[in-house]
Design a protein around this motif. Structure first.
Motif, PDB file in Angstrom:
ATOM      1  N   GLY A   1       0.560  -1.539   0.010  1.00  0.00           N
ATOM      2  CA  GLY A   1       0.012   0.128  -0.097  1.00  0.00           C
ATOM      3  C   GLY A   1       0.708   1.243  -0.203  1.00  0.00           C
ATOM      4  N   HIS A   2       1.929   1.121   0.820  1.00  0.00           N
ATOM      5  CA  HIS A   2       2.724   2.142   0.442  1.00  0.00           C
ATOM      6  C   HIS A   2       3.909   2.334  -0.829  1.00  0.00           C
ATOM      7  N   GLY A   3       3.521   1.409  -1.693  1.00  0.00           N
ATOM      8  CA  GLY A   3       4.106   1.669  -2.996  1.00  0.00           C
ATOM      9  C   GLY A   3       3.007   2.052  -3.925  1.00  0.00           C
ATOM     10  N   LEU A   4       2.028   2.003  -3.699  1.00  0.00           N
ATOM     11  CA  LEU A   4       1.062   1.980  -4.795  1.00  0.00           C
ATOM     12  C   LEU A   4       0.749   3.472  -4.073  1.00  0.00           C
ATOM     13  N   GLN A   5       0.737   4.207  -3.111  1.00  0.00           N
ATOM     14  CA  GLN A   5       0.544   5.978  -2.612  1.00  0.00           C
ATOM     15  C   GLN A   5       1.631   6.463  -2.298  1.00  0.00           C
TER      16      GLN A   5
ATOM     17  N   ALA B   1      -7.050   8.810  -4.175  1.00  0.00           N
ATOM     18  CA  ALA B   1      -7.114  10.171  -3.389  1.00  0.00           C
ATOM     19  C   ALA B   1      -5.304   9.910  -2.663  1.00  0.00           C
ATOM     20  N   PRO B   2      -4.534  10.910  -2.629  1.00  0.00           N
ATOM     21  CA  PRO B   2      -2.897  10.585  -1.880  1.00  0.00           C
ATOM     22  C   PRO B   2      -2.977  11.151  -0.455  1.00  0.00           C
TER      23      PRO B   2
ATOM     24  N   TYR C   1      -5.509   1.110   0.651  1.00  0.00           N
ATOM     25  CA  TYR C   1      -6.251   0.497  -0.965  1.00  0.00           C
ATOM     26  C   TYR C   1      -7.472   1.075  -1.301  1.00  0.00           C
ATOM     27  N   ILE C   2      -8.447   0.999  -0.304  1.00  0.00           N
ATOM     28  CA  ILE C   2      -9.594   1.651  -0.833  1.00  0.00           C
ATOM     29  C   ILE C   2      -9.616   3.267  -1.178  1.00  0.00           C
ATOM     30  N   ALA C   3      -8.441   4.663  -0.455  1.00  0.00           N
ATOM     31  CA  ALA C   3      -8.226   5.094  -0.745  1.00  0.00           C
ATOM     32  C   ALA C   3      -7.426   5.755  -1.753  1.00  0.00           C
ATOM     33  N   GLY C   4      -6.772   4.727  -2.830  1.00  0.00           N
ATOM     34  CA  GLY C   4      -5.462   5.052  -3.453  1.00  0.00           C
ATOM     35  C   GLY C   4      -6.480   3.971  -4.937  1.00  0.00           C
ATOM     36  N   MET C   5      -7.128   3.268  -4.676  1.00  0.00           N
ATOM     37  CA  MET C   5      -7.653   2.470  -5.917  1.00  0.00           C
ATOM     38  C   MET C   5      -8.858   2.889  -6.154  1.00  0.00           C
ATOM     39  N   GLY C   6      -9.860   3.137  -4.935  1.00  0.00           N
ATOM     40  CA  GLY C   6     -11.392   3.395  -4.780  1.00  0.00           C
ATOM     41  C   GLY C   6     -11.260   4.731  -5.466  1.00  0.00           C
ATOM     42  N   PHE C   7     -10.625   6.153  -4.687  1.00  0.00           N
ATOM     43  CA  PHE C   7     -10.531   7.353  -4.389  1.00  0.00           C
ATOM     44  C   PHE C   7      -9.482   8.146  -5.335  1.00  0.00           C
TER      45      PHE C   7
END
Length: 317
Positions: free
Chosen positions: A172-176, A259-260, A251-257
């Protein structure tokens, strides 16, 4: 890439502090695992990168635009180093966004306040609240489900489970956070006239992923001690609950919205929520207050450094 590297070692603690403090993983193994999953996470999506690259500021083309981007990065790096020195787990993401806003204001160019409000400020407020509430609920559920379990056996099993939850947190850290660097690189390419649109070139993704992974492996021992020990002394079930909740929110913030949000805010609040299930006094609220103070100061602090940096650069334009 300098900001990206400081982001890696500054926020490495986010993914592994709980696993190291509960002795589920040794520090070097945890750092290596976090670096690998940061690398993988960087390839999971570009939504956060597009938000950072086109939803925060609207700099002009040419040297002025590049000066704004450079000043924003200097502000973010300066704040990262300052909070790392004092062992405070502040947000690299909000340091970057604060730097972007501060440099733009100093240059007299557009700041997209609607984008900052809805894509940054609201998620910034919601994610730690969600982390704390969900952390409390997740730990309460674990305590109820395993209420008849043998403490020693449960501890050993949750140590193994923490390997998975720590990997999920690093992913998740990498995603964000790798995506935020991708966004700022694309922004620099656009204002410099080397790229059009908000698509992310493959070389930007690869270089951002590799550098943040290298920074992660360098480690952030000062912040790791704060997250792993100074807020509350965690046991393996608590560490697993905190990491699982924080990873889910990322995951929800990055993939769904797209949002950083801040990985730092999310895992820290999840640790507080998990710790509160033991008793409220188990959380060292004085340390937590210092951390929240650093959160509040991050946006204006990085913004002021970025504004001063822009004024210095502007003398040579």
């Amino acid at each position: 890439m300098g900001f990206n590297y400081t982001n890696g070692f500054h926020d490495a603690a986010n993914a592994i502090a709980t696993s190291v403090s509960t002795r589920a993983l040794t520090p070097r193994v945890a750092l290596a695992m976090a670096a690998v999953f940061n690398l993988i996470g960087a390839f999971l999506g570009t939504g956060v990168a597009q938000t950072v690259g086109s939803g925060i500021i609207d700099p002009p083309q040419g040297m002025t635009g590049l000066a704004i981007v450079a000043a924003a990065l200097v502000g973010a790096i300066g704040w990262n180093l300052l909070t790392w020195w004092y062992g405070l787990p502040s947000s690299s993401s909000h340091a970057l966004i604060g730097g972007m806003a501060g440099a733009s204001l100093a240059a007299g160019t557009s700041v997209l306040w609607d984008g900052i409000l809805f894509k940054i400020v609201i998620p910034m407020l919601v994610s730690p609240i969600a982390g704390m509430i969900l952390g409390f609920l997740a730990m309460t559920a674990i305590l109820w489900i395993f209420r008849h379990g043998h403490p020693g056996k449960m501890s050993r099993r949750f140590r193994h489970a923490q390997t998975v939850s720590a990997a999920a947190m690093a992913l998740g850290h990498g995603l964000q956070d790798a995506a935020k660097t991708m966004g700022i690189v694309v922004l620099a390419l656009v204002v410099g006239g080397y790229h059009e649109g908000d698509s992310i070139p493959l070389w930007v993704t690869i270089s951002s992923a590799l550098v943040i992974s290298a920074g992660t492996y360098a480690g952030g021992w000062r912040i790791m001690r704060t997250l792993g020990r100074r807020i509350i002394h965690l046991d393996p079930p608590q560490g697993f609950a905190a990491e699982s909740v924080a990873a889910s929110v990322l995951y929800i913030a990055g993939m769904g919205f797209h949002a950083p949000i801040s990985t730092t805010h999310t895992i820290t609040s999840a640790i507080m929520g998990v710790g509160a299930t033991r008793r409220l006094s188990a959380v060292r609220w004085g340390v937590a207050g210092n951390i929240v103070g650093a959160w509040v100061l991050t946006f204006p602090g990085a913004g002021i450094v970025a504004a001063v940096t822009y004024w210095i650069i502007a003398l040579f334009l």
